[in-house]
Design an enzyme around this catalytic site. Structure first.
Site, short mmCIF file in Angstrom:
data_model
loop_
_atom_site.label_atom_id
_atom_site.label_comp_id
_atom_site.label_asym_id
_atom_site.label_seq_id
_atom_site.Cartn_x
_atom_site.Cartn_y
_atom_site.Cartn_z
N HIS A 29 -3.67 -5.03 0.65
CA HIS A 29 -3.06 -5.58 1.87
C HIS A 29 -3.13 -7.10 1.87
O HIS A 29 -4.04 -7.68 2.45
CB HIS A 29 -3.79 -5.02 3.10
CG HIS A 29 -3.52 -3.58 3.34
ND1 HIS A 29 -2.44 -3.14 4.05
CD2 HIS A 29 -4.17 -2.47 2.92
CE1 HIS A 29 -2.44 -1.81 4.08
NE2 HIS A 29 -3.48 -1.39 3.40
N CYS A 43 0.84 -1.20 0.00
CA CYS A 43 0.00 0.00 0.00
C CYS A 43 0.88 1.26 0.00
O CYS A 43 1.46 1.60 -1.02
CB CYS A 43 -0.98 -0.05 1.16
SG CYS A 43 -2.47 0.90 0.83
N GLU A 70 -1.51 -9.14 3.53
CA GLU A 70 -1.36 -9.73 4.87
C GLU A 70 -2.71 -10.06 5.50
O GLU A 70 -2.79 -10.92 6.38
CB GLU A 70 -0.54 -8.80 5.79
CG GLU A 70 -1.23 -7.52 6.25
CD GLU A 70 -1.10 -6.35 5.28
OE1 GLU A 70 -0.90 -6.59 4.08
OE2 GLU A 70 -1.24 -5.19 5.72
N1 GLN Z 1 -1.96 6.67 2.97
C1 GLN Z 1 -2.08 5.93 1.76
C2 GLN Z 1 -3.46 6.06 1.14
O1 GLN Z 1 -4.39 6.45 1.77
C3 GLN Z 1 -1.75 4.47 2.00
C4 GLN Z 1 -2.76 3.78 2.85
C5 GLN Z 1 -2.26 2.47 3.38
O2 GLN Z 1 -1.07 2.20 3.35
N2 GLN Z 1 -3.15 1.66 3.90
O3 GLN Z 1 -3.61 5.74 -0.02
#
Ligand code: GLN
Length: 541
Positions: A513, A379, A515
């Site tokens: 994600h 992410c 994970e």
């Molecule tokens: N801050 C970034 C976004 O909002 C990444 C979010 C995250 O890593 N879950 O896109």
């Protein structure tokens, strides 16, 4: 008809109620039952989505896009069953539903009260969206005695009464501390905690007693006598070396047997062979790899719960112990300090929010790229890797994310529209922060022949998301010319989902994600592959 097991906690917090519920779920499953696990949290936030990871740890996202408590992650990792939005509720959500109903006039002029309106709403939630589950395990967050949890305790008390013993059971998790000066384990805190429960009308049927050493038989008898439970229903829960040994340890103490006995079920013994196998593998690895996790919330490891477990799952699959070095990315804001990453076998930059520490993450991605150390960007970690490549490979120095403020070169920008199924989701800049990210499972299409297509063994995947910003498609061509390939895209071809560098041992960034979907018995392919690459790297250095 489902049976309900209500799990409360007493004495102190952090006794591992979530894990313990997950372990009981796994044991019942191993006896052939269909289980469902649910979490009821007494705080006033509508969901934990807006809470700081420092306060509340990780926000766990379900396929159907709910932002939930991290205990749901334990439930999924232990049982393999995907949780749903209906498996997590808070006081905030209950109240906002009740108040919305009141505003609509649904209560027909009644005065709205905690009992019955709030407690009825809790009871409805507990019984909603169920199918043919044999057991529904409901964990009540917080510690007995908290003001906030009273409506939940009242609701489960009423349910216990309505369902009867044959369909409801109360389990209470407590602590039996050892006092070195006295050289004794003390049962008094457990007695007090049970009294507290009895004061609200709940008589626990089973006590699960956390302790750092064997609880002698006479202490157990004492607990049973004072707390009004069967001596065999005082189960000791000793500390174990790995969380995945908890189901085996509980079974050895007769926990699942007592649960079946309570309900009068003559169930077959559980088949725990796969648990035993996995614990044996964890206890005797063939090697070790060092992974640096360069993040922000490194002082509270609960903030990265699923990540740590997914890395461990990758380790189990590769027969190695995964040593995690949690590093605060702010340390790497100065270029020269990043040399500290020398010698690690893999670098992972996890999800995150906000500008603080971002330059350190960008420097870490650069170090991994240039030194050919396996890199996994998740992410935010993907977004930072793309900014790094735009700056240092494409040569656009001012490349940045609009998350940090206006930028002339927004390689990562705010997402205001995207497609979910056949629906166009839209967001306005400056709108509500709660529950408005791109959340939950979305499909992605992988480029045939790419590293990720090989790792997944297919070209259509579905992964869970939680982000507000996205990599800007307009930089794709220039980045690809420099060797950073967009190997996964949303099905409409607009949102970049995965980037990779083919000319690198292992360099992958994902917008989702992974994970959140790794389970003990179904480790996520990306983590298995990343740890595999780290094993190769460990043989080189
Ligand atoms: N801050 C970034 C976004 O909002 C990444 C979010 C995250 O890593 N879950 O896109």
């Amino acid at each position: 008809m489902s049976r309900f097991i209500f799990i409360t906690g007493g004495v102190v917090s952090s006794l591992g109620k979530g894990l313990s519920s997950a372990a009981l779920g796994a044991l019942l499953q191993a006896r052939g039952f269909k289980v469902r696990l649910r979490k009821l949290d007494p705080y006033l936030n509508v969901d934990p989505g807006t809470m700081s990871p420092y306060q509340h740890g990780e926000v766990y996202v379900t396929d159907d896009g709910a932002e939930t408590d991290l205990d749901l992650g334990h439930y999924e990792r232990f049982t393999g069953i995907s949780c749903r939005a209906t498996d997590s509720v808070t006081t905030g959500k209950i109240y906002s539903n009740v108040i919305a109903k009141e505003r609509r006039g649904d209560y027909l002029g009644a005065t709205i009260q905690v009992i019955p309106h709030v407690t009825d709403a809790i009871k409805e939630w507990i019984k909603a969206d169920l199918g043919d589950e044999d057991f529904v395990l409901c964990e009540i967050g917080g510690t007995v005695g908290d003001i906030e949890s009273l409506p939940f305790l009242e609701a489960i008390r009423q349910l216990g009464n309505e369902l009867g013993k044959e369909r409801a059971m109360f389990v209470h998790l407590t602590l039996v501390p050892y006092i070195p000066a006295a050289g004794e384990l003390k049962t008094k805190p457990t007695q007090h905690s049970v009294k507290e429960l009895q004061a609200v009308g709940i008589q626990p049927d089973l006590l699960l007693c956390r302790s750092d050493r064997e609880i002698p038989a006479d202490s157990r008898r004492k607990i049973a006598q004072f707390c009004n439970v069967r001596p065999s229903a005082v189960i000791q829960a000793l500390d174990v070396d790995t969380i995945y040994a908890v189901p085996l340890a509980y079974h050895a103490e007769g926990y699942d047997h007592e649960v079946c006995r309570h309900f009068g079920i003559d169930a077959r013994e559980p088949d725990l062979s796969r648990w035993q196998e996995v614990v044996d593998r964890i206890r005797s690895p063939e090697g070790e790899v060092n992974i640096a996790v360069v993040g922000k919330y490194t002082s509270l490891l609960d903030a990265y719960k699923s990540l740590a477990e997914a890395l461990r799952h990758g380790g189990i699959a590769n027969n190695v112990r995964v040593k995690l070095n949690w590093i605060d990315s702010e340390i790497f804001e100065r270029q020269d300090t990043v040399q500290h990453l020398e010698g690690v076998h893999g670098i992972l930059v996890p999800g995150g929010f906000g500008e603080r520490g971002s330059e350190g993450k960008i420097n870490s991605a650069r170090f991994a790229r240039e030194r050919k150390i396996p890199y996994f960007g998740i992410c935010f970690g993907m977004q930072m890797a793309v900014i790094e490549a735009t700056r240092n490979l494409v040569g656009i120095e001012s490349a940045s994310s609009t998350e940090f403020g206006p930028s002339p070169e927004p390689v990562v920008g705010l997402m205001t529209e995207w497609v979910r199924g056949n629906v166009l989701e839209t967001r306005a800049a400056g709108g509500d922060l709660g529950g408005t990210m791109r959340l939950g499972a979305y499909e992605a299409v992988l480029k045939p022949g790419s590293a990720v297509a090989q790792i997944y063994g297919k070209t259509a995947i579905s992964e869970r998301h939680r982000h507000r910003y996205e990599v800007n498609f307009n930089y794709k061509e220039r980045l690809e010319q420099q060797g950073l390939v967009f190997s996964g895209m949303s099905p409409d071809g607009i949102l970049p989902e995965i980037v990779e560098i083919p000319d690198h041992p292992w360099f992958i960034g994902v917008q989702f994600h992974p994970e959140l979907k790794s389970r003990l018995f179904e480790p996520h392919p990306l983590f298995v592959s990343f740890i595999g690459a780290a094993v190769t790297q460990s043989r080189l250095v």
